[in-house]
Design a protein around this motif. Structure first.
Motif, PDB file in Angstrom:
ATOM      1  N   PHE A 161       0.850  -1.182   0.000  1.00  0.00           N
ATOM      2  CA  PHE A 161       0.000   0.000   0.000  1.00  0.00           C
ATOM      3  C   PHE A 161       0.890   1.237   0.000  1.00  0.00           C
ATOM      4  O   PHE A 161       1.898   1.295   0.711  1.00  0.00           O
ATOM      5  CB  PHE A 161      -0.923   0.019   1.221  1.00  0.00           C
ATOM      6  CG  PHE A 161      -2.155  -0.818   1.050  1.00  0.00           C
ATOM      7  CD1 PHE A 161      -3.262  -0.315   0.386  1.00  0.00           C
ATOM      8  CD2 PHE A 161      -2.203  -2.113   1.541  1.00  0.00           C
ATOM      9  CE1 PHE A 161      -4.397  -1.091   0.211  1.00  0.00           C
ATOM     10  CE2 PHE A 161      -3.327  -2.895   1.378  1.00  0.00           C
ATOM     11  CZ  PHE A 161      -4.435  -2.387   0.702  1.00  0.00           C
ATOM     12  N   VAL A 162       0.519   2.206  -0.809  1.00  0.00           N
ATOM     13  CA  VAL A 162       1.212   3.485  -0.862  1.00  0.00           C
ATOM     14  C   VAL A 162       0.215   4.548  -0.423  1.00  0.00           C
ATOM     15  O   VAL A 162      -0.906   4.612  -0.936  1.00  0.00           O
ATOM     16  CB  VAL A 162       1.726   3.780  -2.289  1.00  0.00           C
ATOM     17  CG1 VAL A 162       2.383   5.156  -2.350  1.00  0.00           C
ATOM     18  CG2 VAL A 162       2.703   2.697  -2.726  1.00  0.00           C
ATOM     19  N   LYS A 163       0.630   5.375   0.530  1.00  0.00           N
ATOM     20  CA  LYS A 163      -0.313   6.349   1.088  1.00  0.00           C
ATOM     21  C   LYS A 163       0.432   7.586   1.586  1.00  0.00           C
ATOM     22  O   LYS A 163       1.631   7.519   1.888  1.00  0.00           O
ATOM     23  CB  LYS A 163      -1.117   5.719   2.233  1.00  0.00           C
ATOM     24  CG  LYS A 163      -0.275   5.177   3.378  1.00  0.00           C
ATOM     25  CD  LYS A 163      -1.111   4.492   4.457  1.00  0.00           C
ATOM     26  CE  LYS A 163      -1.698   3.181   4.010  1.00  0.00           C
ATOM     27  NZ  LYS A 163      -2.363   2.455   5.127  1.00  0.00           N
ATOM     28  N   PRO A 164      -0.271   8.717   1.675  1.00  0.00           N
ATOM     29  CA  PRO A 164       0.338   9.868   2.342  1.00  0.00           C
ATOM     30  C   PRO A 164       0.637   9.502   3.791  1.00  0.00           C
ATOM     31  O   PRO A 164      -0.196   8.882   4.457  1.00  0.00           O
ATOM     32  CB  PRO A 164      -0.756  10.951   2.258  1.00  0.00           C
ATOM     33  CG  PRO A 164      -1.716  10.466   1.226  1.00  0.00           C
ATOM     34  CD  PRO A 164      -1.653   8.985   1.243  1.00  0.00           C
ATOM     35  N   ALA A 206       5.366   4.128  -9.318  1.00  0.00           N
ATOM     36  CA  ALA A 206       5.620   5.564  -9.508  1.00  0.00           C
ATOM     37  C   ALA A 206       4.331   6.364  -9.510  1.00  0.00           C
ATOM     38  O   ALA A 206       4.242   7.439  -8.892  1.00  0.00           O
ATOM     39  CB  ALA A 206       6.399   5.790 -10.799  1.00  0.00           C
ATOM     40  N   ALA A 207       3.310   5.859 -10.197  1.00  0.00           N
ATOM     41  CA  ALA A 207       2.029   6.565 -10.237  1.00  0.00           C
ATOM     42  C   ALA A 207       1.398   6.633  -8.856  1.00  0.00           C
ATOM     43  O   ALA A 207       0.800   7.657  -8.476  1.00  0.00           O
ATOM     44  CB  ALA A 207       1.079   5.874 -11.213  1.00  0.00           C
ATOM     45  N   VAL A 248      -0.736  -1.380  -4.647  1.00  0.00           N
ATOM     46  CA  VAL A 248       0.183  -1.542  -5.766  1.00  0.00           C
ATOM     47  C   VAL A 248       0.546  -3.014  -5.902  1.00  0.00           C
ATOM     48  O   VAL A 248       1.070  -3.631  -4.962  1.00  0.00           O
ATOM     49  CB  VAL A 248       1.446  -0.688  -5.547  1.00  0.00           C
ATOM     50  CG1 VAL A 248       2.450  -0.911  -6.662  1.00  0.00           C
ATOM     51  CG2 VAL A 248       1.065   0.784  -5.456  1.00  0.00           C
ATOM     52  N   ALA A 249       0.298  -3.561  -7.094  1.00  0.00           N
ATOM     53  CA  ALA A 249       0.514  -4.990  -7.305  1.00  0.00           C
ATOM     54  C   ALA A 249       1.900  -5.305  -7.838  1.00  0.00           C
ATOM     55  O   ALA A 249       2.386  -6.434  -7.686  1.00  0.00           O
ATOM     56  CB  ALA A 249      -0.538  -5.534  -8.274  1.00  0.00           C
ATOM     57  N   ASN A 250       2.559  -4.323  -8.486  1.00  0.00           N
ATOM     58  CA  ASN A 250       3.867  -4.596  -9.076  1.00  0.00           C
ATOM     59  C   ASN A 250       4.646  -3.300  -9.230  1.00  0.00           C
ATOM     60  O   ASN A 250       4.109  -2.202  -9.058  1.00  0.00           O
ATOM     61  CB  ASN A 250       3.712  -5.305 -10.419  1.00  0.00           C
ATOM     62  CG  ASN A 250       2.831  -4.518 -11.379  1.00  0.00           C
ATOM     63  OD1 ASN A 250       3.160  -3.402 -11.772  1.00  0.00           O
ATOM     64  ND2 ASN A 250       1.676  -5.085 -11.736  1.00  0.00           N
ATOM     65  N   GLU A 251       5.916  -3.443  -9.595  1.00  0.00           N
ATOM     66  CA  GLU A 251       6.810  -2.291  -9.689  1.00  0.00           C
ATOM     67  C   GLU A 251       6.331  -1.266 -10.708  1.00  0.00           C
ATOM     68  O   GLU A 251       6.527  -0.062 -10.551  1.00  0.00           O
ATOM     69  CB  GLU A 251       8.217  -2.767 -10.039  1.00  0.00           C
ATOM     70  CG  GLU A 251       9.270  -1.665 -10.027  1.00  0.00           C
ATOM     71  CD  GLU A 251      10.654  -2.201 -10.304  1.00  0.00           C
ATOM     72  OE1 GLU A 251      11.590  -1.369 -10.421  1.00  0.00           O
ATOM     73  OE2 GLU A 251      10.821  -3.429 -10.406  1.00  0.00           O
ATOM     74  N   GLY A 252       5.669  -1.723 -11.760  1.00  0.00           N
ATOM     75  CA  GLY A 252       5.216  -0.821 -12.799  1.00  0.00           C
ATOM     76  C   GLY A 252       4.156   0.166 -12.337  1.00  0.00           C
ATOM     77  O   GLY A 252       3.964   1.217 -12.970  1.00  0.00           O
ATOM     78  N   GLU A 253       3.459  -0.151 -11.241  1.00  0.00           N
ATOM     79  CA  GLU A 253       2.401   0.726 -10.724  1.00  0.00           C
ATOM     80  C   GLU A 253       2.900   1.681  -9.640  1.00  0.00           C
ATOM     81  O   GLU A 253       2.168   2.549  -9.190  1.00  0.00           O
ATOM     82  CB  GLU A 253       1.259  -0.118 -10.149  1.00  0.00           C
ATOM     83  CG  GLU A 253       0.591  -1.034 -11.150  1.00  0.00           C
ATOM     84  CD  GLU A 253      -0.434  -1.953 -10.501  1.00  0.00           C
ATOM     85  OE1 GLU A 253      -1.081  -2.713 -11.232  1.00  0.00           O
ATOM     86  OE2 GLU A 253      -0.583  -1.919  -9.253  1.00  0.00           O
ATOM     87  N   GLY A 298       3.152   9.250  -6.825  1.00  0.00           N
ATOM     88  CA  GLY A 298       2.696  10.560  -7.274  1.00  0.00           C
ATOM     89  C   GLY A 298       1.325  10.912  -6.748  1.00  0.00           C
ATOM     90  O   GLY A 298       1.078  12.069  -6.351  1.00  0.00           O
ATOM     91  N   ALA A 299       0.418   9.935  -6.692  1.00  0.00           N
ATOM     92  CA  ALA A 299      -0.930  10.185  -6.166  1.00  0.00           C
ATOM     93  C   ALA A 299      -0.880  10.529  -4.688  1.00  0.00           C
ATOM     94  O   ALA A 299      -1.567  11.446  -4.216  1.00  0.00           O
ATOM     95  CB  ALA A 299      -1.810   8.959  -6.396  1.00  0.00           C
ATOM     96  N   ALA A 300      -0.054   9.809  -3.930  1.00  0.00           N
ATOM     97  CA  ALA A 300       0.062  10.088  -2.495  1.00  0.00           C
ATOM     98  C   ALA A 300       0.719  11.438  -2.249  1.00  0.00           C
ATOM     99  O   ALA A 300       0.349  12.167  -1.322  1.00  0.00           O
ATOM    100  CB  ALA A 300       0.864   8.973  -1.821  1.00  0.00           C
TER     101      ALA A 300
END
Length: 339
Positions: A165-168, A187-188, A180-185, A191-193
């Motif tokens: 999980f990516v979060k502020p 960076a985005a 996020v399921a993999n490395e490709g997701e 950026g969203a956080a």
């Protein structure tokens, strides 16, 4: 007997402004006007403070008001026509969520003013808002937390085990949160956080059921509401992303009391109290946790000013334990003035 003069602050500059207004509207419907003389202070999205008749309608057209930081004048200064009027307050009930309301900023202003207020103090508010710091403190108390790391936008990130999980790091809602399921997701998601906080938290996805516990009280005398469980149909729990949250979440249903064994429920409640004490919480907080398959209780996050809307988890858990919202308001005011 004179009514207590209660300043109720709502709105605010954070992304959770609309939820705060809805919480204040629910408080207005349940406030005992025989006990309390309410002074409604709405903060607009731009940060203007308005003294109004309540959180309904065109409250932003209210009179300009500021909180006096001078302890010899504990209360409000109403500014109008180049003059000011003073209104004394006995206690403040913050009904604010997110940044500048839940992170210690408002609490610091109230400390300067010398007015008692409901909820956590400056250190515990700031600590709970920063999830990474909360994890460090709670882990040092021997309570399980997710594995995590913090990054800034542009940092190189490798060595992750997905999903994560990516979060502020410092936000009170699910805005900016991604699974996020993999490395490709990745960076985005960072950026969203980063739209909500320059400090971004990446944490392991804990395999377990989402449970929560409402905690009320100061120091050692704590009361817990019924434990709830978030039943998910898909995705992850993100109620604040909805346009019409009153209609219910598109992917989740809170079950109160949680459909877990009594001994497990008691363990969740005791863990919630231990987390609350470790972080120095006062007044109230909602402690969100994961319950893993082997029975381990893992901290998710702590909300120091949880929602009080008709659909919010905290008042539902308290009501299920025999403390409806009018009684909850009474207890919060009593805890604030006693402290």
């Amino acid at each position: 007997m004179d009514r207590l003069k209660v300043g109720i602050v709502f709105g605010g500059c954070s992304e959770e402004h609309p939820i705060s207004v809805k919480s204040a509207q629910e408080v207005a419907r349940h406030l005992d006007t025989g006990k309390y003389e309410a002074f409604w202070i709405g903060i607009t999205k731009s940060g203007a403070w308005k003294l109004c008749d309540g959180p309904e309608g065109d409250w932003e057209a209210g009179r300009t008001v500021v909180l006096s930081p001078d302890r010899s004048v504990p209360g409000l200064l109403v500014l109008e026509d180049g003059k000011y009027e003073t209104i004394g307050l006995d206690v403040v009930l913050p009904v604010l969520h997110g940044k500048l309301g839940e992170d210690g900023a408002l609490q610091g202003l109230l400390e300067l003013s010398g007015i008692p207020y409901a909820g956590c103090d400056v250190p515990s508010s700031a600590l709970c808002m920063d999830k990474s710091l909360a994890y460090v403190v709670v882990a040092s108390a021997g309570i399980a937390t997710p594995n995590f790391r913090t990054v800034r936008p542009g940092d190189e990130v490798d060595g992750l085990t997905y999903p994560v999980f990516v979060k502020p790091a410092r936000s009170g809602s699910s805005f900016g949160v991604s699974k996020v399921a993999n490395e490709g997701e990745l960076a985005a998601a960072i950026g969203a956080a980063a739209q909500y906080d320059s400090k971004v938290l990446i944490e392991e996805a804990v395999a377990g059921r989402e449970v929560g516990c409402a905690v009320l009280g100061n120091d050692q005398e704590l009361f817990t509401g019924e434990v709830d469980r978030i039943a998910l149909s898909h995705g992850f729990f993100r109620i604040h992303q909805e346009d019409e949250p009153e209609t219910g979440s598109e992917n989740s249903t809170p079950i109160v009391p949680a459909d877990i064994p009594a001994d497990t429920r008691a363990r969740v409640q005791e863990t919630a109290k231990a987390i609350y004490r470790a972080l120095g919480c006062k007044g109230l907080a909602r402690v969100d946790m994961f319950l893993t398959e082997d029975g381990t209780v893992v901290l998710n996050e702590v909300n120091t000013l949880p929602g009080l809307t008709s659909y919010s988890r905290y008042p539902r858990m308290m009501a299920a334990a025999g403390v409806p919202l009018p009684a909850l308001i009474d207890r919060l005011v009593s805890l604030a003035t006693a402290r």
